[in-house]
Design a protein around this motif. Structure first.
Motif, PDB file in Angstrom:
ATOM      1  N   MET A   1       0.848  -1.179   0.000  1.00 25.44           N
ATOM      2  CA  MET A   1       0.000   0.000   0.000  1.00 25.44           C
ATOM      3  C   MET A   1       0.886   1.231   0.000  1.00 25.44           C
ATOM      4  O   MET A   1       1.984   1.215   0.548  1.00 25.44           O
ATOM      5  CB  MET A   1      -0.904   0.006   1.235  1.00 25.44           C
ATOM      6  N   HIS A   2       0.380   2.297  -0.618  1.00 25.75           N
ATOM      7  CA  HIS A   2       1.141   3.536  -0.679  1.00 25.75           C
ATOM      8  C   HIS A   2       0.646   4.519   0.385  1.00 25.75           C
ATOM      9  O   HIS A   2      -0.447   4.358   0.928  1.00 25.75           O
ATOM     10  CB  HIS A   2       1.032   4.155  -2.071  1.00 25.75           C
ATOM     11  N   HIS A  18      -3.725  -8.272  10.387  1.00 21.49           N
ATOM     12  CA  HIS A  18      -2.628  -7.898   9.493  1.00 21.49           C
ATOM     13  C   HIS A  18      -1.325  -7.799  10.273  1.00 21.49           C
ATOM     14  O   HIS A  18      -1.265  -7.174  11.331  1.00 21.49           O
ATOM     15  CB  HIS A  18      -2.920  -6.542   8.841  1.00 21.49           C
ATOM     16  N   ILE A  20       2.405  -6.346   9.860  1.00 20.89           N
ATOM     17  CA  ILE A  20       3.145  -5.422   9.005  1.00 20.89           C
ATOM     18  C   ILE A  20       4.525  -5.994   8.712  1.00 20.89           C
ATOM     19  O   ILE A  20       5.300  -6.277   9.624  1.00 20.89           O
ATOM     20  CB  ILE A  20       3.275  -4.038   9.663  1.00 20.89           C
ATOM     21  N   ARG A  21       4.818  -6.179   7.438  1.00 29.91           N
ATOM     22  CA  ARG A  21       6.137  -6.679   7.045  1.00 29.91           C
ATOM     23  C   ARG A  21       7.118  -5.533   6.867  1.00 29.91           C
ATOM     24  O   ARG A  21       8.291  -5.653   7.188  1.00 29.91           O
ATOM     25  CB  ARG A  21       6.031  -7.481   5.747  1.00 29.91           C
ATOM     26  N   SER A  22       6.641  -4.424   6.329  1.00 27.44           N
ATOM     27  CA  SER A  22       7.492  -3.238   6.186  1.00 27.44           C
ATOM     28  C   SER A  22       6.592  -2.017   6.141  1.00 27.44           C
ATOM     29  O   SER A  22       5.414  -2.104   5.805  1.00 27.44           O
ATOM     30  CB  SER A  22       8.347  -3.316   4.909  1.00 27.44           C
ATOM     31  N   THR A  67       4.982   3.849   1.992  1.00 27.17           N
ATOM     32  CA  THR A  67       4.784   2.610   1.255  1.00 27.17           C
ATOM     33  C   THR A  67       4.981   1.446   2.223  1.00 27.17           C
ATOM     34  O   THR A  67       6.012   1.363   2.891  1.00 27.17           O
ATOM     35  CB  THR A  67       5.774   2.509   0.078  1.00 27.17           C
ATOM     36  N   SER A  68       3.972   0.600   2.334  1.00 29.30           N
ATOM     37  CA  SER A  68       3.957  -0.439   3.371  1.00 29.30           C
ATOM     38  C   SER A  68       3.449  -1.759   2.813  1.00 29.30           C
ATOM     39  O   SER A  68       2.654  -1.787   1.878  1.00 29.30           O
ATOM     40  CB  SER A  68       3.053  -0.011   4.538  1.00 29.30           C
ATOM     41  N   VAL A  69       3.930  -2.843   3.419  1.00 35.65           N
ATOM     42  CA  VAL A  69       3.488  -4.183   3.038  1.00 35.65           C
ATOM     43  C   VAL A  69       2.976  -4.880   4.287  1.00 35.65           C
ATOM     44  O   VAL A  69       3.651  -4.881   5.323  1.00 35.65           O
ATOM     45  CB  VAL A  69       4.655  -5.007   2.431  1.00 35.65           C
ATOM     46  N   SER A  70       1.774  -5.440   4.192  1.00 41.54           N
ATOM     47  CA  SER A  70       1.240  -6.211   5.317  1.00 41.54           C
ATOM     48  C   SER A  70       0.852  -7.597   4.838  1.00 41.54           C
ATOM     49  O   SER A  70       0.541  -7.803   3.668  1.00 41.54           O
ATOM     50  CB  SER A  70       0.035  -5.509   5.952  1.00 41.54           C
ATOM     51  N   CYS A  71       0.885  -8.531   5.754  1.00 34.24           N
ATOM     52  CA  CYS A  71       0.513  -9.914   5.473  1.00 34.24           C
ATOM     53  C   CYS A  71      -0.837 -10.169   6.123  1.00 34.24           C
ATOM     54  O   CYS A  71      -0.988  -9.985   7.328  1.00 34.24           O
ATOM     55  CB  CYS A  71       1.583 -10.845   6.035  1.00 34.24           C
TER      56      CYS A  71
END
Length: 197
Positions: A1-2, A18, A20-22, A67-71
């Motif tokens: 996601m941005h 969720h 958060i990976r980054s 900018t983020s990445v979640s699982c």
């Protein structure tokens, strides 16, 4: 996601938790007058949306601060695993306890210096736990959001950061914070302890 994209909004049904990976997210609500209230910040390695378990709906809007990445983890599948994995149950309870503790601490009668020191040392601890530098890190959240979360005025946070810089506790360059004297910061934050992220 941005940056600026929402992971969830208030009253959305809880289908997934969720991790958060980054990156990072902000949990916030809006009152009847349209004022924003920052409930929490979530960083890499954290599980978010635990407060949505009771009631099955999100209690906050969750927006990416960068900018983020979640699982995504299916809530139903996770609940099915708990009887087989007592360690996982303990971990989730620990996360819930940590979140409740941080919320209760912020409700206390603490000075602006104590709140800011606890926030900075809490970030330092979180980054250290991830194996990153606990003494040099970026603040992805704005001063306004930090102030809102700490129940302070933005000008107060800016003034306290300047005061900490003059006292050689920290150096702030833009969004980068360098801790110069962690022991003295811990003393300032001692009534609250590091504020859990």
């Amino acid at each position: 996601m941005h940056e600026g994209e929402h992971l969830a909004r208030i009253d959305d049904r809880l289908l997934d938790l969720h991790i958060i990976r980054s990156g990072s997210f902000k949990a916030y609500t809006l009152d009847a007058d349209g004022r924003e209230h920052v409930r929490n910040f979530f960083m890499a390695g954290q599980l978010i949306a635990l407060d949505a378990i009771q009631g099955g709906r999100y209690l906050s809007n969750l927006v990416a601060m960068e900018t983020s990445v979640s699982c995504r983890v299916s809530y139903v599948a996770l609940m099915a695993l708990l009887p087989e994995m007592p360690g996982l149950t303990g971990y989730i309870l620990e996360l819930m306890s940590k979140a409740m503790g941080a919320s209760e601490i912020l409700a206390g009668d603490y000075s602006a210096e104590e709140r800011c020191a606890a926030f900075i040392t809490g970030l330092a601890e979180h980054f250290g736990e991830l194996g990153w530098s606990p003494s040099v890190f970026n603040l992805v959240m704005s001063r306004r959001d930090i102030a809102n979360h700490l129940r302070l005025a933005p000008e107060t946070v800016t003034r306290i950061f300047r005061r900490f810089s003059k006292a050689r506790l920290i150096v702030v360059k833009g969004r980068e914070v360098t801790l110069l004297d962690r022991k003295r910061l811990d003393v300032v934050a001692s009534c609250m302890g590091p504020l859990s992220m």
